[in-house]
Design a protein around this motif. Structure first.
Motif, PDB file in Angstrom:
ATOM      1  N   VAL A  18       0.834  -1.203   0.000  1.00  0.00           N
ATOM      2  CA  VAL A  18       0.000   0.000   0.000  1.00  0.00           C
ATOM      3  C   VAL A  18       0.870   1.255   0.000  1.00  0.00           C
ATOM      4  N   LEU A  19       1.821   1.311   0.941  1.00  0.00           N
ATOM      5  CA  LEU A  19       2.569   2.556   1.138  1.00  0.00           C
ATOM      6  C   LEU A  19       3.561   2.842   0.006  1.00  0.00           C
ATOM      7  N   LEU A  20       3.970   1.814  -0.725  1.00  0.00           N
ATOM      8  CA  LEU A  20       4.895   2.042  -1.845  1.00  0.00           C
ATOM      9  C   LEU A  20       4.175   1.946  -3.185  1.00  0.00           C
ATOM     10  N   HIS A  21       2.868   1.841  -3.137  1.00  0.00           N
ATOM     11  CA  HIS A  21       2.080   1.801  -4.365  1.00  0.00           C
ATOM     12  C   HIS A  21       2.272   3.109  -5.130  1.00  0.00           C
ATOM     13  N   PRO A  22       2.462   3.029  -6.444  1.00  0.00           N
ATOM     14  CA  PRO A  22       2.765   4.250  -7.204  1.00  0.00           C
ATOM     15  C   PRO A  22       1.735   5.369  -7.004  1.00  0.00           C
ATOM     16  N   VAL A  23       0.469   5.027  -6.838  1.00  0.00           N
ATOM     17  CA  VAL A  23      -0.547   6.071  -6.674  1.00  0.00           C
ATOM     18  C   VAL A  23      -0.921   6.236  -5.205  1.00  0.00           C
ATOM     19  N   ALA A  24      -1.384   5.149  -4.586  1.00  0.00           N
ATOM     20  CA  ALA A  24      -1.814   5.221  -3.188  1.00  0.00           C
ATOM     21  C   ALA A  24      -0.663   5.673  -2.293  1.00  0.00           C
ATOM     22  N   GLY A  25       0.538   5.182  -2.578  1.00  0.00           N
ATOM     23  CA  GLY A  25       1.691   5.517  -1.744  1.00  0.00           C
ATOM     24  C   GLY A  25       1.968   7.008  -1.742  1.00  0.00           C
ATOM     25  N   ILE A  26       1.914   7.624  -2.928  1.00  0.00           N
ATOM     26  CA  ILE A  26       2.174   9.062  -3.029  1.00  0.00           C
ATOM     27  C   ILE A  26       1.060   9.836  -2.339  1.00  0.00           C
ATOM     28  N   ALA A  27      -0.193   9.383  -2.528  1.00  0.00           N
ATOM     29  CA  ALA A  27      -1.324  10.059  -1.890  1.00  0.00           C
ATOM     30  C   ALA A  27      -1.160  10.028  -0.374  1.00  0.00           C
ATOM     31  N   ILE A  28      -0.795   8.853   0.163  1.00  0.00           N
ATOM     32  CA  ILE A  28      -0.631   8.740   1.615  1.00  0.00           C
ATOM     33  C   ILE A  28       0.515   9.617   2.097  1.00  0.00           C
ATOM     34  N   LEU A  29       1.592   9.651   1.319  1.00  0.00           N
ATOM     35  CA  LEU A  29       2.724  10.504   1.693  1.00  0.00           C
ATOM     36  C   LEU A  29       2.288  11.960   1.790  1.00  0.00           C
ATOM     37  N   LEU A  75       7.777  19.177  14.952  1.00  0.00           N
ATOM     38  CA  LEU A  75       8.398  18.725  13.708  1.00  0.00           C
ATOM     39  C   LEU A  75       9.278  17.511  13.961  1.00  0.00           C
ATOM     40  N   PHE A  76      10.110  17.580  14.978  1.00  0.00           N
ATOM     41  CA  PHE A  76      10.997  16.461  15.256  1.00  0.00           C
ATOM     42  C   PHE A  76      10.214  15.267  15.791  1.00  0.00           C
ATOM     43  N   LEU A  77       9.100  15.518  16.495  1.00  0.00           N
ATOM     44  CA  LEU A  77       8.261  14.399  16.936  1.00  0.00           C
ATOM     45  C   LEU A  77       7.813  13.598  15.709  1.00  0.00           C
ATOM     46  N   PHE A  78       7.357  14.303  14.670  1.00  0.00           N
ATOM     47  CA  PHE A  78       6.935  13.627  13.444  1.00  0.00           C
ATOM     48  C   PHE A  78       8.105  12.908  12.793  1.00  0.00           C
ATOM     49  N   ILE A  79       9.208  13.621  12.634  1.00  0.00           N
ATOM     50  CA  ILE A  79      10.356  13.033  11.933  1.00  0.00           C
ATOM     51  C   ILE A  79      10.840  11.788  12.659  1.00  0.00           C
ATOM     52  N   VAL A 137       9.051   4.120  13.168  1.00  0.00           N
ATOM     53  CA  VAL A 137       8.174   3.070  12.656  1.00  0.00           C
ATOM     54  C   VAL A 137       8.711   2.505  11.339  1.00  0.00           C
ATOM     55  N   GLY A 138       9.652   3.202  10.708  1.00  0.00           N
ATOM     56  CA  GLY A 138      10.249   2.679   9.488  1.00  0.00           C
ATOM     57  C   GLY A 138       9.734   3.362   8.231  1.00  0.00           C
ATOM     58  N   TYR A 139       8.989   4.461   8.377  1.00  0.00           N
ATOM     59  CA  TYR A 139       8.378   5.083   7.203  1.00  0.00           C
ATOM     60  C   TYR A 139       9.337   6.034   6.474  1.00  0.00           C
ATOM     61  N   GLU A 154      18.616   0.630   3.032  1.00  0.00           N
ATOM     62  CA  GLU A 154      17.833  -0.493   3.527  1.00  0.00           C
ATOM     63  C   GLU A 154      16.471   0.015   3.984  1.00  0.00           C
ATOM     64  N   LEU A 155      15.405  -0.721   3.675  1.00  0.00           N
ATOM     65  CA  LEU A 155      14.079  -0.376   4.181  1.00  0.00           C
ATOM     66  C   LEU A 155      13.809  -1.290   5.379  1.00  0.00           C
ATOM     67  N   PRO A 156      13.816  -0.734   6.576  1.00  0.00           N
ATOM     68  CA  PRO A 156      13.647  -1.592   7.754  1.00  0.00           C
ATOM     69  C   PRO A 156      12.242  -2.168   7.826  1.00  0.00           C
ATOM     70  N   ALA A 157      12.096  -3.265   8.561  1.00  0.00           N
ATOM     71  CA  ALA A 157      10.763  -3.811   8.797  1.00  0.00           C
ATOM     72  C   ALA A 157       9.973  -2.805   9.635  1.00  0.00           C
ATOM     73  N   TYR A 158       8.682  -2.698   9.357  1.00  0.00           N
ATOM     74  CA  TYR A 158       7.854  -1.793  10.158  1.00  0.00           C
ATOM     75  C   TYR A 158       7.778  -2.317  11.578  1.00  0.00           C
ATOM     76  N   LYS A 159       7.734  -1.412  12.512  1.00  0.00           N
ATOM     77  CA  LYS A 159       7.526  -1.845  13.896  1.00  0.00           C
ATOM     78  C   LYS A 159       6.752  -0.779  14.651  1.00  0.00           C
ATOM     79  N   ARG A 160       6.162  -1.211  15.758  1.00  0.00           N
ATOM     80  CA  ARG A 160       5.420  -0.273  16.584  1.00  0.00           C
ATOM     81  C   ARG A 160       6.415   0.724  17.180  1.00  0.00           C
ATOM     82  N   PRO A 161       6.059   2.014  17.233  1.00  0.00           N
ATOM     83  CA  PRO A 161       7.022   2.971  17.777  1.00  0.00           C
ATOM     84  C   PRO A 161       7.228   2.760  19.277  1.00  0.00           C
TER      85      PRO A 161
END
Lengths: 101, 637
Positions: free
Chosen positions: B236-247, B314-318, B324-326, B450-457
């Motif tokens: 979903v998150l790397l989908h060419p359309v949905a991924g960009i929309a979510i970003l 801002l840093f909280l978001f970053i 979480v790996g995003y 490297e794209l890390p595995a997603y994990k709970r923050p």
């Protein structure tokens, strides 16, 4: 690596670079070697080492999982147990023996 | 010049030197969580002497009373150094850093679900000659995936102690600390530095990897229940359309939070600073001292403090997105867009941060390995519209742009506001493009991540990192900005007005003289001498120009915010063309002394801030000139 690319060697001509694969393409890495064609910012040895360090090593299983929106670039590949994002330009250095369909 | 805190080891008890432990590991292996688990809150964040890499050190005490100093080193795949961060990791491990002691023991932290690469790193670390202890972290996740690891076999193959840990739950952490201390104690005293290490060649890397792979195959069983969640989320998150929309949604939410959520906190800080200033003003007699303390020091500190809520959010978001790996995914999605301007995918983090303030933007450019890519990003960052410009934009727009709708739907004021933002963004990409394609014609750095595995923050880890960012901002930027504010206060206050002066005091000061002196230079772009004078205090922080305009046009109250009276005054004194030129100037102008100071600190020389000042001045002048001339020709002069 030049002897590996003999066109009359049937078993080896099936090799292709990772850069030429599309989504779903999978195989085993057969060689990692950077051509010195001045399109990279790094010298070939340095890029080769970086590829090795992140896991692009001969024998590793690789599969293209995702492609970027524009020009299908960069790509995300699974590399044994990890996932790595890279541009196709760097992927040119990775030779892959595709899995049997 | 104000310098950063340099590295000083935590105060030692006289006599016995505690054991020094260095934490090394791949990125995303849970090393920060491990550092927190080992040291609790007894941490100290500073900078390494002379370089702008963070140095995190903490103290641990085991249950049997041993103490040790723990050094958290930046994540790396190899001891070979490619970025400033990795230079520090290498030199700290080898004991080559000035003022740093060689570690007695290296704790290699490994993500137990992803052992292949780290086994090679462990072999590389072992070759250094210091004792190594391997921690198989996140062992709970590996167990859940059914990935059996022969820990004892691994230890005998590698020849180092191996322990299993879950840093986030503090499982096995005490045992790890004891094992590290034991390994260090068993070894002879640390050498002052290690000279035997050389960079591995590609052939050596392959050899090490082959050894690591053999050990891996022998001791680690393939996961019976591999993680499929990451793959499904990526679909979903790397989908060419949905991924960009979510970003875009994520970025939009981040913006909203930075501006909306921060607002009440910023108002609170402003109110507190104003109250403090008023309180001090009542105690002190009128005069220069009172002005220095109230207008220089308190206002200066206040102007820094007021951005703290935005920077923390801002840093909280970053940091949350990173945890979480995003973040790596966002860099992947944006790589091509950034690539058009010759920037690295990761450059979006500094550029995005610069919407709040260029200072954290410039600071976060450290995520980029390559020096040229990093410099390009730093040079472009101040063109992103920072929140300090908003106050100025709001004032001028409310004074000059009619509040009406265009084409029935679009608010004209909003449209102008948006255009100013867009102009900044396009300008930033253009500057990056020019630097990368015309000045440095080299091909850009490889994008290899490297794209890390997603994990709970891990909330504790995230909040602690955010707090540390805030602290770094306050100490680093705070000292610089305070210094600049006091300097600019002097320029604006001295010399005082002569007796019987009729004009506002600032007109008689150095700032007034400078403003009048540069007026001929700024006249072609439609600036009156009053506008020129206002630009001088605006160097401290962009929004201070509002207070200065207030003082010059003798409007009471110098605080920023809604200023109907000042707006009316400006509308009376300035032509429309001048106002538009002023806005155009503000999009590009090198208005912020603090940013220049931070750029000097991050690049280590005055060359880059000088170039930045010059190119921004040229851009601002050209933009204002063009806007002014067009507006005049359209009859708005």
């Amino acid at each position: 690596m030049s002897e590996l690319c003999r066109p009359n060697d049937v078993a080896l001509t099936r090799e292709t670079t990772l850069a030429d694969g599309r989504r779903g393409f999978s195989g085993v890495i057969s060689a990692v070697s950077v051509q010195d064609d001045a399109s990279h910012a790094l010298d070939p040895e340095e890029l080769e080492r970086r590829l090795l360090e992140i896991g692009f090593v001969e024998g590793a299983k690789v599969k293209i999982l995702h492609e970027g929106f524009l020009g299908r670039d960069p790509i995300v590949v699974s590399l044994d147990d990890t996932r790595v994002a890279l541009r196709r330009r760097e992927a040119r250095a990775v030779m892959v023996r595709p899995d049997q369909a | 010049m104000v310098t950063a805190q340099t590295a000083t080891p935590l105060a030692e008890d006289a006599g016995v030197q505690p054991i020094r432990i260095a934490l090394v590991g791949n990125p995303n292996c849970g090393k920060t969580a491990m550092f927190n688990a080992l040291t609790g809150s007894r941490q100290k964040v500073a900078n390494y002497a002379g370089v702008t890499v963070e140095r995190k050190e903490g103290r641990l005490t085991t249950q049997d009373g041993h103490t040790a100093i723990v050094l958290d080193l930046p994540g790396t795949y190899s001891l070979r150094a490619r970025s400033p961060d990795e230079v520090v990791t290498r030199d700290a491990v080898l004991g080559r850093l000035e003022g740093e002691t060689t570690p007695d023991v290296i704790v290699c932290v490994a993500d137990a679900t992803n052992l292949r690469l780290v086994l090679r790193l462990a072999l590389e670390l072992k070759a250094v000659g210091r004792p190594v202890v391997l921690a198989l972290n996140m062992i709970d996740i590996a167990e859940r995936q059914g990935r059996d690891i022969d820990v004892e076999g691994l230890a005998s193959d590698l020849g180092v102690p191996v322990l299993t840990t879950v840093a986030t739950r503090r499982r096995g952490v005490e045992a790890l600390a004891s094992a590290a201390i034991a390994a260090a104690s068993a070894h002879a005293t640390a050498p002052s530095s290690i000279t035997g290490w050389t960079e591995p060649s590609a052939a050596e890397l392959r050899r090490l990897h082959t050894t690591a792979e053999r050990i891996f195959k022998k001791r680690v069983r393939e996961a019976r229940r591999p993680d499929t969640m990451t793959g499904r989320i990526d679909d979903v998150l790397l989908h060419p359309v949905a991924g960009i929309a979510i970003l875009l949604i994520v970025l939009f939410a981040m913006f909203q939070a930075v501006f909306v959520v921060a607002k009440p906190f910023m108002d609170l800080i402003t109110a507190a600073v104003t109250a403090l200033s008023a309180g001090v003003a009542m105690v002190l007699p009128d005069g220069l001292l009172k002005s220095l303390i109230c207008d220089g020091v308190i206002a200066g500190v206040g102007s820094v403090l007021v951005f703290l809520p935005q920077i923390m959010i801002l840093f909280l978001f970053i940091i949350l997105l990173e945890d979480v790996g995003y973040m790596a995914r966002a860099a992947f999605l944006l790589d091509r867009v950034m690539g058009f301007a010759g920037l690295h995918g990761r450059a979006f983090i500094p550029l995005l941060s610069s919407f709040a303030c260029a200072i954290p933007g410039v600071m976060s450019a450290r995520v980029i390995d390559n020096r040229r890519d990093r410099l390009t990003t730093i040079m472009a960052a101040p063109l992103m519209t920072c929140s300090a410009r908003i106050a100025v934009y709001t004032l001028i727009i409310s004074a000059f742009i009619p509040d009406k709708r265009v084409l029935g739907v679009v608010n004209l004021q909003g449209l102008v506001f948006f255009s100013l933002y867009a102009a900044g963004m396009i300008g930033a990409l253009l500057v990056a493009w020019v630097m990368r394609r015309l000045i440095w014609r080299s091909a850009s750095e490889p994008f290899l991540m490297e794209l890390p595995a997603y994990k709970r923050p891990e909330l504790v880890v995230v909040l602690r990192s955010v707090a540390q960012r805030g602290q770094i901002f306050l100490t680093r930027a705070g000292t610089t900005i305070l210094f600049m504010m006091v300097l600019i206060w002097f320029v604006c206050q001295l010399p005082g007005p002569p007796p019987g002066a009729t004009e506002p005091a600032i007109n008689y000061s150095f700032a007034g003289m400078i403003g009048r002196a540069v007026e001929p230079l700024l006249a072609p772009i439609g600036f009156s001498w009053q506008m020129s004078v206002a630009l001088i205090p605006g160097l401290a922080a962009r929004e201070v120009a509002i207070g200065a305009l207030g003082a010059i046009y003798a409007v009471s109250g110098g605080e920023s915010g809604g200023h109907p009276l000042l707006a009316a005054n400006l509308a009376h004194h300035w032509s429309m063309a001048s106002a538009l030129a002023f806005l155009a100037w503000y999009v590009f102008a090198p208005q912020c002394a603090s940013t220049l100071a931070v750029v000097k600190r991050e690049t280590g020389s005055w060359i880059w801030p000088t170039i930045m000042f010059a190119y921004m001045f040229a851009l601002a002048y050209t933009a204002a000139f063009v806007v002014y001339r067009i507006a005049v020709s359209l009859g708005m002069g």
